[in-house]
Write a protein that holds these residues in place. Structure first.
Motif, short mmCIF file in Angstrom:
data_model
loop_
_atom_site.label_atom_id
_atom_site.label_comp_id
_atom_site.label_asym_id
_atom_site.label_seq_id
_atom_site.Cartn_x
_atom_site.Cartn_y
_atom_site.Cartn_z
N LEU A 105 46.89 52.22 35.05
CA LEU A 105 45.68 51.90 34.94
C LEU A 105 45.00 52.00 33.44
O LEU A 105 43.97 51.25 33.20
CB LEU A 105 44.67 53.07 35.60
N ALA A 106 45.66 52.49 32.44
CA ALA A 106 44.76 52.87 31.10
C ALA A 106 45.38 51.73 30.56
O ALA A 106 46.16 50.88 30.69
CB ALA A 106 45.46 54.05 30.42
N SER A 107 44.37 51.28 29.47
CA SER A 107 44.50 49.98 28.51
C SER A 107 46.12 50.43 27.97
O SER A 107 46.42 51.40 27.47
CB SER A 107 43.58 50.13 27.60
N PRO A 108 46.84 49.34 27.75
CA PRO A 108 48.14 49.49 26.88
C PRO A 108 47.76 50.08 25.47
O PRO A 108 49.01 50.74 24.95
CB PRO A 108 48.74 48.09 26.83
N LYS A 109 46.67 50.00 25.12
CA LYS A 109 46.38 50.39 23.63
C LYS A 109 46.23 52.00 23.93
O LYS A 109 46.35 52.78 22.68
CB LYS A 109 45.21 49.97 23.06
N ALA A 110 45.84 52.55 24.74
CA ALA A 110 45.87 54.07 24.83
C ALA A 110 46.96 54.99 25.05
O ALA A 110 48.00 54.59 25.57
CB ALA A 110 45.07 54.38 26.04
N VAL A 111 46.82 56.11 24.14
CA VAL A 111 47.93 57.19 24.10
C VAL A 111 47.71 57.92 25.43
O VAL A 111 46.39 58.35 25.63
CB VAL A 111 47.59 57.85 22.85
N LEU A 112 48.65 58.58 26.01
CA LEU A 112 48.61 59.33 27.17
C LEU A 112 49.10 60.66 26.73
O LEU A 112 50.27 60.95 26.66
CB LEU A 112 49.55 58.88 28.21
N ALA A 113 48.23 61.79 26.87
CA ALA A 113 48.62 62.96 26.27
C ALA A 113 48.46 64.13 27.31
O ALA A 113 47.44 63.88 27.72
CB ALA A 113 47.75 63.26 25.04
N SER A 114 49.36 65.02 27.26
CA SER A 114 49.27 65.96 28.37
C SER A 114 48.95 67.22 27.59
O SER A 114 49.67 67.48 26.48
CB SER A 114 50.56 66.13 29.21
N SER A 115 48.17 68.38 28.19
CA SER A 115 47.90 69.45 27.62
C SER A 115 49.05 70.57 27.98
O SER A 115 48.75 71.50 27.67
CB SER A 115 46.73 70.03 27.99
N THR A 116 49.97 69.85 28.69
CA THR A 116 50.99 70.98 29.60
C THR A 116 51.48 72.08 28.36
O THR A 116 51.66 71.94 27.27
CB THR A 116 52.21 70.27 29.96
N SER A 117 51.49 73.31 28.94
CA SER A 117 51.99 74.37 28.18
C SER A 117 53.47 74.38 27.78
O SER A 117 53.96 74.99 27.05
CB SER A 117 51.55 75.77 28.81
N ALA A 118 54.33 74.27 28.88
CA ALA A 118 55.54 74.28 28.93
C ALA A 118 56.53 73.08 29.46
O ALA A 118 57.74 73.28 29.24
CB ALA A 118 55.97 75.48 29.63
N ILE A 119 55.76 71.98 29.86
CA ILE A 119 56.85 70.86 30.55
C ILE A 119 57.21 69.79 29.35
O ILE A 119 56.19 69.47 28.58
CB ILE A 119 56.01 70.37 31.84
N LEU A 120 58.31 69.39 29.27
CA LEU A 120 58.85 68.81 28.04
C LEU A 120 58.10 67.41 28.34
O LEU A 120 58.26 66.84 29.49
CB LEU A 120 60.28 68.79 28.21
N PRO A 121 57.83 66.66 27.52
CA PRO A 121 57.41 65.15 27.74
C PRO A 121 58.36 64.38 28.43
O PRO A 121 57.62 63.38 28.98
CB PRO A 121 56.82 64.83 26.28
N SER A 122 59.31 64.35 28.05
CA SER A 122 60.45 63.72 28.64
C SER A 122 60.50 63.79 30.22
O SER A 122 60.89 62.83 30.78
CB SER A 122 61.92 63.97 27.96
N ALA A 123 60.28 65.07 30.61
CA ALA A 123 60.26 65.29 32.03
C ALA A 123 59.19 64.58 32.76
O ALA A 123 59.62 64.13 34.02
CB ALA A 123 60.19 66.86 32.29
#
Ligand SMILES: NC(=O)c1ccc[n+]([C@@H]2O[C@H](COP(=O)([O-])OP(=O)(O)OC[C@H]3O[C@@H](n4cnc5c(N)ncnc54)[C@H](O)[C@@H]3O)[C@@H](O)[C@H]2O)c1
Length: 314
Positions: A105-123
């Motif tokens: 849904l987000a514009s292709p230009k948008a960065v998608l960032a997670s605040s996760t404390s411990a989940i690796l971004p690759s996961a």
């Protein structure tokens, strides 16, 4: 100024909203719980007044608040957003599903960032068509009072997404820690984990009390650590600097931590001891009140650090 979408507006999402709005960005709040954005706006209003009262808000609170909007759909939150900050509960299945939706849904230009404390971004980003723009931006609680934020790329995250996030976060008054690659615990929790491991061991094996371990930090190490890191600390702790420190003191640490030593069992009998000591000082019913006290102390410390950096130097 950018538009920021805050997805999930619990404790962390609402603090992020303050950071971005006080930097002049337009912030949209969305949550699966339809009541959450309105509740967040109420808390944010109180927190903005507290920040202003402590001299920690350059702009007028009402102006900052006017840039934060509750919206009713994820689509509306993402419309025109160039940065999406995800703050849903710490569950991999949930984050996977949510990131698939955000990527769609987000514009292709948008960065998608997670605040996760411990989940690796690759996961949570592995299978996404837009995985190059997904990463972790992990704040330290409470994020509107603690500047450090860990930016963690997956192996496929683009340098552009990392750089844009670091610039945005720095511009919002935070101090980004830009990791070169992902590892469990990132940087902050690995450092905290090493310290906690030793704290549990000292108490479990009867070398020191819970209170004394706390004193060692709050009236000892942490005084220096509140304005410089461990490397600068040791650089100043030997006449000729860091190399001299290593020559003089490395052996102490080698002997202290034999490599064949097992892990301390944090949930073992020591936990009873630690909990009893803590609850004797602070009944569980007073935890929330004490968290508010912690935030007031943090605000006083932040105000002091700003003044000292100006008057004494960085
Ligand atoms: N609390 C901390 O100390 C801390 C510190 C740093 C990072 N984090 C991380 O931040 C994230 C959020 O933690 P929190 O403490 O704010 O939790 P929280 O429980 O206070 O808030 C979570 C919010 O997410 C909403 N939510 C649930 N499912 C959702 C979905 N599918 N889409 C959108 N929103 C959804 C909930 O309604 C709730 O408002 C977690 O990943 C956590 O690990 C927490």
């Amino acid at each position: 100024m950018a538009k920021i979408a805050i997805v999930g507006v619990g404790l962390i999402g609402r603090a992020w909203a303050i950071s971005f709005a006080r930097a002049g960005h337009d912030v949209a709040l969305w949550d699966v719980d339809a009541n959450a954005p309105a509740a967040a706006l109420t808390t944010i209003e109180t927190q903005l007044a507290e920040l202003a009262g402590n001299g920690l808000l350059e702009a007028a609170p009402a102006g900052v608040l006017s840039r934060i909007h509750a919206v009713e759909s994820l689509e509306a939150a993402l419309e025109g957003a160039t940065h999406v900050q995800e703050n849903s509960p710490e569950r991999l299945d949930l984050k996977r599903e949510l990131f698939a939706r955000l990527d769609r849904l987000a514009s292709p230009k948008a960065v998608l960032a997670s605040s996760t404390s411990a989940i690796l971004p690759s996961a949570f980003s592995e299978g996404l068509p837009g995985r190059a723009r997904a990463l972790v931006a992990h704040p330290i609680n409470p994020p509107h009072l603690i500047p450090a934020v860990e930016i963690v790329p997956a192996p496929w995250t683009s340098a552009d997404a990392v750089e844009r996030t670091a610039a945005l976060i720095r511009g919002a008054g935070h101090s980004p820690i830009v990791m070169a690659r992902e590892i469990d615990g990132f940087v902050v929790n690995r450092l905290q984990g090493a310290l906690l491991e030793e704290a549990f061991r000292l108490v479990a094996e009867g070398f020191a009390s819970v209170d004394d371990v706390d004193v060692a930090l709050k009236d000892g190490l942490a005084l220096r650590w509140s304005f410089m890191g461990p490397f600068e600390t040791i650089d100043l702790n030997a006449p000729e600097g860091v190399r001299d420190y290593v020559a003089r003191y490395q052996s102490i640490y080698v002997d202290m931590f034999p490599s064949d030593r097992g892990r301390a069992d944090w949930a073992g009998p020591v936990l009873e001891k630690i909990e009893t000591a803590r609850r004797a000082k602070l009944p569980a019913s007073q935890l929330a009140e004490r968290q508010a006290w912690r935030d007031r102390r943090l605000m006083a410390l932040l105000a002091h650090k700003r003044r000292a950096a100006r008057d004494v130097g960085e």
